[in-house]
Design a protein around this motif. Structure first.
Motif, PDB file in Angstrom:
ATOM      1  N   ARG A  86      47.843  39.043  48.022  1.00  0.00           N
ATOM      2  CA  ARG A  86      46.775  39.871  47.446  1.00  0.00           C
ATOM      3  C   ARG A  86      47.367  41.007  46.621  1.00  0.00           C
ATOM      4  NH1 ARG A  86      44.660  41.239  52.227  1.00  0.00           N
ATOM      5  NH2 ARG A  86      43.975  39.069  52.472  1.00  0.00           N
ATOM      6  N   ALA A  87      48.392  41.631  47.144  1.00  0.00           N
ATOM      7  CA  ALA A  87      49.029  42.753  46.451  1.00  0.00           C
ATOM      8  C   ALA A  87      49.701  42.308  45.158  1.00  0.00           C
ATOM      9  CB  ALA A  87      50.056  43.405  47.376  1.00  0.00           C
ATOM     10  N   GLN A  88      50.165  41.046  45.128  1.00  0.00           N
ATOM     11  CA  GLN A  88      50.847  40.526  43.942  1.00  0.00           C
ATOM     12  C   GLN A  88      49.901  39.797  42.985  1.00  0.00           C
ATOM     13  OE1 GLN A  88      54.110  41.004  43.107  1.00  0.00           O
ATOM     14  NE2 GLN A  88      54.180  42.383  44.875  1.00  0.00           N
ATOM     15  N   GLY A  89      48.619  39.743  43.326  1.00  0.00           N
ATOM     16  CA  GLY A  89      47.653  39.094  42.446  1.00  0.00           C
ATOM     17  C   GLY A  89      47.714  37.580  42.480  1.00  0.00           C
ATOM     18  N   LEU A  90      48.187  37.008  43.592  1.00  0.00           N
ATOM     19  CA  LEU A  90      48.258  35.559  43.708  1.00  0.00           C
ATOM     20  C   LEU A  90      46.949  35.006  44.269  1.00  0.00           C
ATOM     21  CD1 LEU A  90      51.866  34.948  45.101  1.00  0.00           C
ATOM     22  CD2 LEU A  90      51.105  35.498  42.776  1.00  0.00           C
ATOM     23  N   PHE A  91      46.630  33.766  43.898  1.00  0.00           N
ATOM     24  CA  PHE A  91      45.364  33.146  44.309  1.00  0.00           C
ATOM     25  C   PHE A  91      45.641  32.157  45.429  1.00  0.00           C
ATOM     26  CE2 PHE A  91      40.948  32.809  42.807  1.00  0.00           C
ATOM     27  CZ  PHE A  91      40.491  31.772  43.615  1.00  0.00           C
ATOM     28  N   LEU A  92      45.690  32.659  46.647  1.00  0.00           N
ATOM     29  CA  LEU A  92      45.985  31.853  47.829  1.00  0.00           C
ATOM     30  C   LEU A  92      44.697  31.363  48.468  1.00  0.00           C
ATOM     31  CD1 LEU A  92      48.482  32.784  50.667  1.00  0.00           C
ATOM     32  CD2 LEU A  92      46.179  32.012  51.203  1.00  0.00           C
TER      33      LEU A  92
END
Length: 343
Positions: free
Chosen positions: A98-104
């Motif tokens: 979330r902090a890195q802007g990834l879509f998990l």
């Protein structure tokens, strides 16, 4: 845009990671992978003279960001356990993502451990990215009995009928399988539905040296099913042999085997041992495998595919390197080809 999603199921290991990194950007943009994270791949990056230690979750997310980027991906971390009284590690992974802007998008299976299920519930609520549910054939056929107790809306659930290496047993059911998929409970109401599996053999004990082809049964079944079901049916498979216990016969001096994906088939280059009677050096065998692939009549090399360029170079005299390099080659070719042949 691709008509169907392609969901390769990948172990988070060096060969697979390197293969993803080498993908052409256009191919990468139309793949939504599922990364399966096991304990041996989830470790702290130790401190060095030039850098501090990085916690396991942060290290994993940094690798995903570097190798995959910010595109959507599924993560199944159910194989990692949480010590009693602690939160499941996927929560820390999701926070770092979330902090890195990834879509998990978390992936889970029916009957998953309580700590993992609770963590996935928290992630779904916080991120609003939905969830992937991996089910087997029995669960697919009985969906009407458990879907009512599934704790999430079907519209936020990606249903993945993951048959692993049991795909051969599934295809033998013939038209029964077609009926199961056609009559899938609430079929159009799931956010997506995917069929996944593999007929890629894990080991070749007892098979003589030479070239063999193995039918991609999952792809054949998907080609039969997707035109006849009342919903979009996406495609998934394993880019390496399915997860599980290492098969017997794998020890130092083992035969040097290579897998190469064709349209609808796996081409198997079966080698010999590197020690004992009749042994041949691994590098010599790998160079021979490259030449066999280049000379194979139905190879169909792909432009813009790193793996095919690498095989051509090895056949022409470049260093074959080792088997880890050939995992990268095999996975890179597999992902590139499958994404191009799936509409």
């Amino acid at each position: 845009m691709a008509q169907f999603d392609y969901i390769p199921i990948l172990r988070w290991k060096e060969g697979e990671k390197n293969a993803i990194r080498a993908l052409d950007a256009a191919v990468k943009a139309n793949i939504q992978p599922m990364f399966v994270l096991e304990p041996e791949q989830f470790k702290v990056r130790k401190a060095t003279k030039k850098s501090v230690a990085i916690p396991s979750a942060d290290h994993f997310v940094a690798q995903v960001a570097s190798i995959w980027g910010t595109g959507a991906f599924y993560l199944d971390a159910s194989g990692i356990s949480a010590p009693a009284g602690t939160q499941h590690p996927i929560l820390a992974i999701a926070a770092a993502a979330r902090a890195q802007g990834l879509f998990l998008i978390p992936a889970i299976f029916l009957g998953a451990p309580a700590s993992y299920a609770s963590a996935v519930a928290t992630i779904i609520q916080q991120d609003q990215h939905g969830v992937a549910l991996r089910i087997d054939l029995q669960e697919l056929t009985s969906a009407s009995t458990w879907a009512g107790t599934w704790p999430y809306s079907l519209s936020e659930t990606d249903l993945i009928a993951d048959f692993g290496d049991d795909i051969g047993s599934v295809t033998k059911l013939g038209t029964v399988v077609q009926t199961v998929f056609q009559q899938l409970h609430a079929g159009p109401q799931w956010r997506t539905v995917t069929i996944a599996g593999t007929s890629m053999p894990a080991n070749f004990a007892g098979i003589q040296q030479g070239l063999y082809t193995v039918t991609m049964e999952t792809l054949d079944l998907w080609r039969v099913l997707h035109p006849i079901v009342p919903y979009r049916l996406d495609y998934g498979d394993y880019a390496t042999p399915p997860l599980g216990v290492i098969p017997p016969g794998i020890r130092w001096g083992y035969p040097i085997n290579v897998r190469y994906t064709l349209n609808g088939q796996y081409l198997i280059c079966k080698g010999v041992k590197t020690t004992g009677a009749g042994a041949v050096d691994a590098g010599v065998q790998l160079t021979g495998h490259a030449k066999s692939i280049v000379g194979y009549l139905n190879r169909s090399p792909l432009t813009g595919c790193w793996a095919d360029d690498e095989i051509d170079a090895i056949a022409a005299g470049a260093s074959p390197q080792g088997l880890l390099h050939w995992v990268k080659i095999g996975v890179n070719r597999h992902l590139t080809l499958l994404r191009r042949i799936i509409p």
